[in-house]
Design a protein around this motif. Sequence first.
Motif, PDB file in Angstrom:
ATOM      1  N   GLU A 185       0.081  23.741  62.057  1.00 23.10           N
ATOM      2  CA  GLU A 185       0.411  23.553  63.064  1.00 23.10           C
ATOM      3  C   GLU A 185       0.690  21.890  62.958  1.00 23.10           C
ATOM      4  N   LYS A 186       1.757  21.426  63.595  1.00 19.26           N
ATOM      5  CA  LYS A 186       2.079  19.984  63.593  1.00 19.26           C
ATOM      6  C   LYS A 186       3.143  19.702  64.732  1.00 19.26           C
ATOM      7  N   VAL A 187       3.228  18.385  64.759  1.00 21.33           N
ATOM      8  CA  VAL A 187       4.328  18.207  65.716  1.00 21.33           C
ATOM      9  C   VAL A 187       5.256  17.292  64.557  1.00 21.33           C
ATOM     10  N   LEU A 188       6.636  17.661  64.562  1.00 19.74           N
ATOM     11  CA  LEU A 188       7.403  17.205  63.748  1.00 19.74           C
ATOM     12  C   LEU A 188       8.173  16.032  64.310  1.00 19.74           C
ATOM     13  N   LYS A 189       8.866  15.218  63.317  1.00 14.45           N
ATOM     14  CA  LYS A 189       9.092  13.828  63.627  1.00 14.45           C
ATOM     15  C   LYS A 189       9.859  13.576  64.931  1.00 14.45           C
ATOM     16  N   GLY A 190      10.698  14.647  65.200  1.00 18.15           N
ATOM     17  CA  GLY A 190      11.494  14.271  66.481  1.00 18.15           C
ATOM     18  C   GLY A 190      10.792  14.634  67.696  1.00 18.15           C
ATOM     19  N   GLY A 191       9.610  15.351  67.585  1.00 19.14           N
ATOM     20  CA  GLY A 191       8.887  15.630  68.775  1.00 19.14           C
ATOM     21  C   GLY A 191       8.724  17.157  69.127  1.00 19.14           C
ATOM     22  N   THR A 192       8.926  17.952  68.003  1.00 19.53           N
ATOM     23  CA  THR A 192       8.845  19.598  68.526  1.00 19.53           C
ATOM     24  C   THR A 192       7.754  20.030  67.607  1.00 19.53           C
ATOM     25  N   ALA A 193       6.818  20.656  68.459  1.00 21.01           N
ATOM     26  CA  ALA A 193       5.765  21.039  68.042  1.00 21.01           C
ATOM     27  C   ALA A 193       5.960  22.371  67.301  1.00 21.01           C
ATOM     28  N   TYR A 194       5.334  22.746  65.962  1.00 23.01           N
ATOM     29  CA  TYR A 194       5.489  23.826  65.204  1.00 23.01           C
ATOM     30  C   TYR A 194       4.366  24.805  64.521  1.00 23.01           C
ATOM     31  N   ILE A 195       4.473  25.925  64.678  1.00 22.23           N
ATOM     32  CA  ILE A 195       3.531  26.639  63.550  1.00 22.23           C
ATOM     33  C   ILE A 195       4.113  27.771  63.064  1.00 22.23           C
ATOM     34  N   SER A 196       3.842  27.946  61.859  1.00 21.91           N
ATOM     35  CA  SER A 196       4.877  29.124  61.138  1.00 21.91           C
ATOM     36  C   SER A 196       4.387  30.427  61.633  1.00 21.91           C
ATOM     37  N   ASP A 197       3.188  30.633  62.054  1.00 23.25           N
ATOM     38  CA  ASP A 197       2.975  31.987  62.784  1.00 23.25           C
ATOM     39  C   ASP A 197       1.799  31.737  63.651  1.00 23.25           C
ATOM     40  N   ALA A 198       1.804  32.204  64.870  1.00 19.88           N
ATOM     41  CA  ALA A 198       0.681  31.919  65.924  1.00 19.88           C
ATOM     42  C   ALA A 198      -0.279  32.882  65.637  1.00 19.88           C
ATOM     43  N   GLY A 199       0.107  34.165  65.083  1.00 15.32           N
ATOM     44  CA  GLY A 199      -1.137  35.092  64.631  1.00 15.32           C
ATOM     45  C   GLY A 199      -0.796  36.340  65.666  1.00 15.32           C
ATOM     46  N   MET A 200      -2.117  36.937  65.770  1.00 22.80           N
ATOM     47  CA  MET A 200      -2.117  38.240  66.335  1.00 22.80           C
ATOM     48  C   MET A 200      -3.312  38.292  67.452  1.00 22.80           C
ATOM     49  N   THR A 201      -2.907  38.721  68.716  1.00 19.94           N
ATOM     50  CA  THR A 201      -4.119  38.945  69.633  1.00 19.94           C
ATOM     51  C   THR A 201      -4.346  40.399  69.581  1.00 19.94           C
ATOM     52  N   GLY A 202      -5.508  40.898  68.982  1.00 14.59           N
ATOM     53  CA  GLY A 202      -5.644  42.282  68.768  1.00 14.59           C
ATOM     54  C   GLY A 202      -6.815  42.555  68.011  1.00 14.59           C
ATOM     55  N   PRO A 203      -6.889  43.873  67.178  1.00 15.12           N
ATOM     56  CA  PRO A 203      -7.880  44.132  66.367  1.00 15.12           C
ATOM     57  C   PRO A 203      -7.935  43.249  64.741  1.00 15.12           C
ATOM     58  N   GLU A 204      -8.919  42.508  64.735  1.00 18.62           N
ATOM     59  CA  GLU A 204      -8.902  41.778  63.629  1.00 18.62           C
ATOM     60  C   GLU A 204      -9.230  42.869  62.254  1.00 18.62           C
ATOM     61  N   ASP A 205     -10.212  43.989  62.479  1.00 19.87           N
ATOM     62  CA  ASP A 205     -10.454  44.867  61.685  1.00 19.87           C
ATOM     63  C   ASP A 205      -9.482  45.818  61.554  1.00 19.87           C
ATOM     64  N   SER A 206      -8.231  45.391  60.626  1.00 23.44           N
ATOM     65  CA  SER A 206      -7.064  46.259  60.668  1.00 23.44           C
ATOM     66  C   SER A 206      -5.991  45.614  59.641  1.00 23.44           C
ATOM     67  N   ILE A 207      -5.375  46.285  59.300  1.00 24.08           N
ATOM     68  CA  ILE A 207      -4.095  45.702  58.530  1.00 24.08           C
ATOM     69  C   ILE A 207      -3.027  45.264  59.563  1.00 24.08           C
ATOM     70  N   ILE A 208      -2.739  44.138  59.825  1.00 31.20           N
ATOM     71  CA  ILE A 208      -1.852  43.606  60.883  1.00 31.20           C
ATOM     72  C   ILE A 208      -1.858  44.429  62.091  1.00 31.20           C
ATOM     73  N   GLY A 209      -3.104  45.031  62.527  1.00 29.61           N
ATOM     74  CA  GLY A 209      -3.338  45.769  63.710  1.00 29.61           C
ATOM     75  C   GLY A 209      -3.430  47.344  63.611  1.00 29.61           C
ATOM     76  N   MET A 210      -3.007  47.872  62.591  1.00 30.61           N
ATOM     77  CA  MET A 210      -2.932  49.334  62.194  1.00 30.61           C
ATOM     78  C   MET A 210      -4.242  49.577  61.413  1.00 30.61           C
ATOM     79  N   GLN A 211      -4.614  50.821  61.430  1.00 32.35           N
ATOM     80  CA  GLN A 211      -5.900  51.325  60.959  1.00 32.35           C
ATOM     81  C   GLN A 211      -5.738  51.141  59.295  1.00 32.35           C
TER      82      GLN A 211
END
Length: 264
Positions: A185-211
């Motif tokens: 996460e960073k603010v780019l030179k022109g003033g745009t905030a950025y993150i490559s992926d915000a992630g997941m809100t869900g079950p961490e004990d999983s493979i990207i959400g699935m069993q």
Amino acid sequence: MRILFIGDIFGNTGRRVLAECLRTIIEGKKIDVCIGNGENAAGGRGLTSNLFKKLRKYGLDIITGGNHSFSIPDSDIEFMENERVLRPLNFPPGNIGRGATVITIPDGRSIGVINLQGRTFMHEALDCPFRTGKAAIEEMRKSTPIIVVDFHAEATSEKLAFANYVDGTVSAVLGTHTHVQTSDEKVLKGGTAYISDAGMTGPEDSIIGMQRKQVIRRFLMQTPVRFEPAEGGPMLNGVIIEVEDTTGKALSIERIYERVTFHE
Ligand SMILES: [Fe+2]
Ligand SMILES: [Fe+2]
């Protein structure tokens, strides 16, 4: 303006995390607007009218989508016409729903949100997200300088390239889809905030959400396996962006990775 963006809300666990925590975060962090990606809210695939209403009740102002936006029964698509639910703008014309919206919050300030989907390592043959996105941004800037883009894509290079392409013309470009939060996460030179992926809100004990077992079997056997949402390890992933009201430029971006304990 302080904006909370929630990474892909996954299934029952993701919804329950929001039901239990979202109001507290909104109040504690003085959030003005809350946006969340809801493409996996219904059992890992798509969204429904009923769940759309629930997410709104938990505190989400705008719900974005992705490649699973259209994974819903044909009988339940009317909610897609609501101005507070988005699907990627660059799907072929004629599809239901919208990919861009501007809303006014109770204190009179306006915010625009644009949802785009990348094309690198994605299955759908979509219009160019760069050209479609740039045109939508130019149009939206006539009504508000505060614009958040949810760029739903697999490749970090595509997300970072888009963010640099539109740097200074939007408040934030936030990646979704991989369900794994990045720490860039960073603010780019022109003033745009950025993150490559915000992630997941869900079950961490999983493979990207699935069993886990089912996904491992798919990789081992190379034959179809029915995936079901996992439940363990509830977590909330997202970012908070602070934006200067008059210019729409981002002042800061703060990453949230919170493990949650449910109260029975
Ligand atoms: Fe997703
Ligand atoms: Fe996705």
